[in-house]
Design a protein around this motif. Structure first.
Motif, PDB file in Angstrom:
ATOM      1  N   MET A 115       0.860  -1.140   0.233  1.00 19.51           N
ATOM      2  CA  MET A 115       0.134   0.051  -0.144  1.00 19.51           C
ATOM      3  C   MET A 115       0.891   1.236  -0.005  1.00 19.51           C
ATOM      4  N   ARG A 116       0.647   2.083  -0.922  1.00 18.94           N
ATOM      5  CA  ARG A 116       1.532   3.234  -1.201  1.00 18.94           C
ATOM      6  C   ARG A 116       0.928   4.327  -0.179  1.00 18.94           C
ATOM      7  N   ASN A 117       1.742   5.167   0.252  1.00 17.11           N
ATOM      8  CA  ASN A 117       1.529   6.316   1.360  1.00 17.11           C
ATOM      9  C   ASN A 117       0.508   5.872   2.368  1.00 17.11           C
ATOM     10  N   TYR A 118       1.012   4.684   2.776  1.00 21.38           N
ATOM     11  CA  TYR A 118       0.032   3.842   3.743  1.00 21.38           C
ATOM     12  C   TYR A 118      -0.365   4.778   5.011  1.00 21.38           C
ATOM     13  N   ARG A 119       0.648   5.392   5.640  1.00 23.34           N
ATOM     14  CA  ARG A 119       0.349   6.285   7.038  1.00 23.34           C
ATOM     15  C   ARG A 119      -0.715   7.229   6.548  1.00 23.34           C
ATOM     16  N   LYS A 120      -0.382   7.946   5.474  1.00 24.79           N
ATOM     17  CA  LYS A 120      -1.087   9.072   5.262  1.00 24.79           C
ATOM     18  C   LYS A 120      -2.767   8.725   4.879  1.00 24.79           C
ATOM     19  N   ARG A 121      -2.843   7.762   4.123  1.00 26.00           N
ATOM     20  CA  ARG A 121      -4.239   7.366   3.724  1.00 26.00           C
ATOM     21  C   ARG A 121      -4.895   6.569   4.804  1.00 26.00           C
ATOM     22  N   ILE A 122      -4.278   5.939   5.856  1.00 24.62           N
ATOM     23  CA  ILE A 122      -4.858   5.594   7.010  1.00 24.62           C
ATOM     24  C   ILE A 122      -5.495   6.641   8.042  1.00 24.62           C
ATOM     25  N   ILE A 123      -4.466   7.541   8.195  1.00 27.84           N
ATOM     26  CA  ILE A 123      -4.907   8.890   8.720  1.00 27.84           C
ATOM     27  C   ILE A 123      -6.020   9.417   8.470  1.00 27.84           C
ATOM     28  N   GLU A 141      -4.256  15.349   5.707  1.00 30.26           N
ATOM     29  CA  GLU A 141      -5.602  15.828   4.892  1.00 30.26           C
ATOM     30  C   GLU A 141      -5.220  16.663   3.875  1.00 30.26           C
ATOM     31  N   ALA A 142      -4.188  17.564   4.094  1.00 30.47           N
ATOM     32  CA  ALA A 142      -3.704  18.518   2.872  1.00 30.47           C
ATOM     33  C   ALA A 142      -3.197  17.555   1.636  1.00 30.47           C
ATOM     34  N   TRP A 143      -2.415  16.527   1.943  1.00 32.55           N
ATOM     35  CA  TRP A 143      -2.097  15.718   0.764  1.00 32.55           C
ATOM     36  C   TRP A 143      -3.415  15.139   0.213  1.00 32.55           C
ATOM     37  N   ALA A 144      -4.365  14.637   1.089  1.00 34.72           N
ATOM     38  CA  ALA A 144      -5.466  13.873   0.258  1.00 34.72           C
ATOM     39  C   ALA A 144      -6.132  14.968  -0.504  1.00 34.72           C
ATOM     40  N   ARG A 145      -6.027  16.216  -0.223  1.00 33.13           N
ATOM     41  CA  ARG A 145      -6.914  17.518  -0.832  1.00 33.13           C
ATOM     42  C   ARG A 145      -6.250  17.781  -2.100  1.00 33.13           C
ATOM     43  N   GLY A 146      -4.743  18.046  -2.267  1.00 30.81           N
ATOM     44  CA  GLY A 146      -3.997  18.680  -3.369  1.00 30.81           C
ATOM     45  C   GLY A 146      -2.717  17.772  -3.513  1.00 30.81           C
ATOM     46  N   GLY A 147      -2.456  16.655  -3.312  1.00 28.79           N
ATOM     47  CA  GLY A 147      -1.201  15.843  -3.503  1.00 28.79           C
ATOM     48  C   GLY A 147       0.122  16.711  -2.607  1.00 28.79           C
TER      49      GLY A 147
END
Length: 387
Positions: free
Chosen positions: A204-212, A235-241
């Motif tokens: 799973m790529r970006n595992y920690r960010k996706r779980i959070i 959350e910022a990464w999820a919105r705009g990379g």
């Protein structure tokens, strides 16, 4: 663990052991006497077994749960590192809160439905293939099931039966697909989650960010806490990379620097005030200190004068000066009519003089019959005594 059996022969001797039970083989059965020895060893109550709230039966080699009927008051049961293959014969332990049965030979979670007060369950390091048998455990908060044989997503469906779970440890199992997160998302109170060591985590790529981002209440993931700033970055990464994440990181950095400057400024101001220094860091001049001191004294004197005026206006006071003033005024009145003798013995009584000047009788300091007597009495007293 699952294939462990008592040895039938002694090393170096081909003859089988005697069938007579020895102390070593007897200890592998959970007999009433073995349990009493454990209670005695740990300072429990042997004469009233129901009073024991803890039982440390770990590292004993027990193969079966039995003979626990007298221990109805147990709140913590420790059975770590035995050879127990099934959870049974504990439905009468209604007060049980914590049950530790890790590192045994369990293949299934069962026999817990009557333990309504159970809060913590540890079944780690066993051979469990599915999470089940939790229905009715409304108080269960922590489930530790790492190092088992859970492979399929559907094997986690039993978690939904226990929505109050806040801590779930499924680390080092054999979960292959990340769709297991869909089941975990149905846990409304989930705050601590361990998933490391499962095959899907490595894929799973970006595992920690996706779980959070998927679990808004999560405060701890695997071996690291989830801080508020970590959540903002995820959350910022999820919105705009990555670009949005970079901008959020810079915002946090600027905010921290501004807070540090503000704190340093407040500390410097307190330091100057405490050490009597001016804004330039130099010691304040003596003249300015004396001026401030005089101003403070002036304000104090003015306040005292106002208090005295208020007191006088509210309630007149009789003092030595007031008495002599009354005497002089009365003497001038008598001289104008030429009816008064110069001798003080002819001066009217104090009560009459006070009445003439509208001084209440209750405020007279003494009850002397004449002003002369009062004057003689006050001559030997200080002003504060008369007041």
């Amino acid at each position: 663990k699952g294939s462990w059996k008592p040895r039938e022969t002694i090393a170096g001797n081909s003859e089988p052991r005697s069938s007579t039970p020895t102390r070593e083989t007897a200890a592998m059965e959970m007999t009433p006497q073995a349990l009493k020895e454990i209670v005695k060893k740990h300072g429990g109550y042997n004469s009233a077994l129901e009073l024991n709230d803890k039982l440390y039966a770990h590292f004993m080699g027990f193969e079966k749960l039995e003979n626990l009927e007298p221990y109805t008051g147990l709140k913590c049961l420790y059975l770590e590192r035995n050879a127990i293959a099934k959870i049974e014969n504990i439905s009468h332990l209604k007060e049980l809160v914590s049950f530790y049965i890790q590192e045994n030979c369990l293949e299934k979670i069962e026999g817990l439905s009557e333990l309504k007060k159970l809060y913590t369950l540890n079944v780690a390091h066993n051979f469990i293939t599915a999470i089940e048998g939790l229905k009715g455990l409304d108080n269960l908060n922590t489930l530790i099931a790492n190092h088992n044989n859970i492979t399929e997503t559907k094997a986690l469906m039993g978690l939904v039966e226990c929505p109050r779970l806040a801590v779930i440890d499924l680390a080092d199992n054999k979960l292959e697909h990340e769709d297991c997160l869909d089941i975990l998302e149905q846990m409304p109170n989930l705050k601590v989650l361990y998933l490391k060591g499962n095959p899907f985590v490595r894929k799973m790529r970006n595992y920690r960010k996706r779980i959070i981002t998927r679990f808004p209440k999560l405060t701890y993931l695997d071996d690291r806490p989830v801080f508020p700033k970590d959540r903002l970055l995820a959350e910022a990464w999820a919105r705009g990379g990555k670009e949005a994440e970079k901008a959020e990181r810079q915002r946090q950095k600027d905010e921290e620097q501004e807070a540090a400057k503000k704190q340093a400024k407040e500390f410097y101001e307190k330091f100057l005030k405490r050490n009597n220094l001016g804004p330039d860091g130099k010691e304040k001049s003596t003249l300015s200190e004396e001026g401030e001191k005089k101003e403070a004294e002036k304000e104090t004197t003015s306040a005292q004068a106002i208090d005295e005026k208020v007191q006088m206006s509210e309630k007149p006071r009789i003092t030595t000066d007031n008495i002599h003033t009354l005497i002089r005024e009365q003497k001038e009145i008598d001289d104008s009519h030429d009816d008064v003798d110069e001798d003080l013995s002819s001066i009217p009584k104090l009560e009459e003089v006070a009445r003439h000047h509208s001084v209440p009788k209750t405020l007279l300091p003494v009850s002397s019959s004449t002003v002369e007597e009062l004057t003689h009495a006050t001559a030997t007293l200080d002003l504060e005594d008369v007041e």
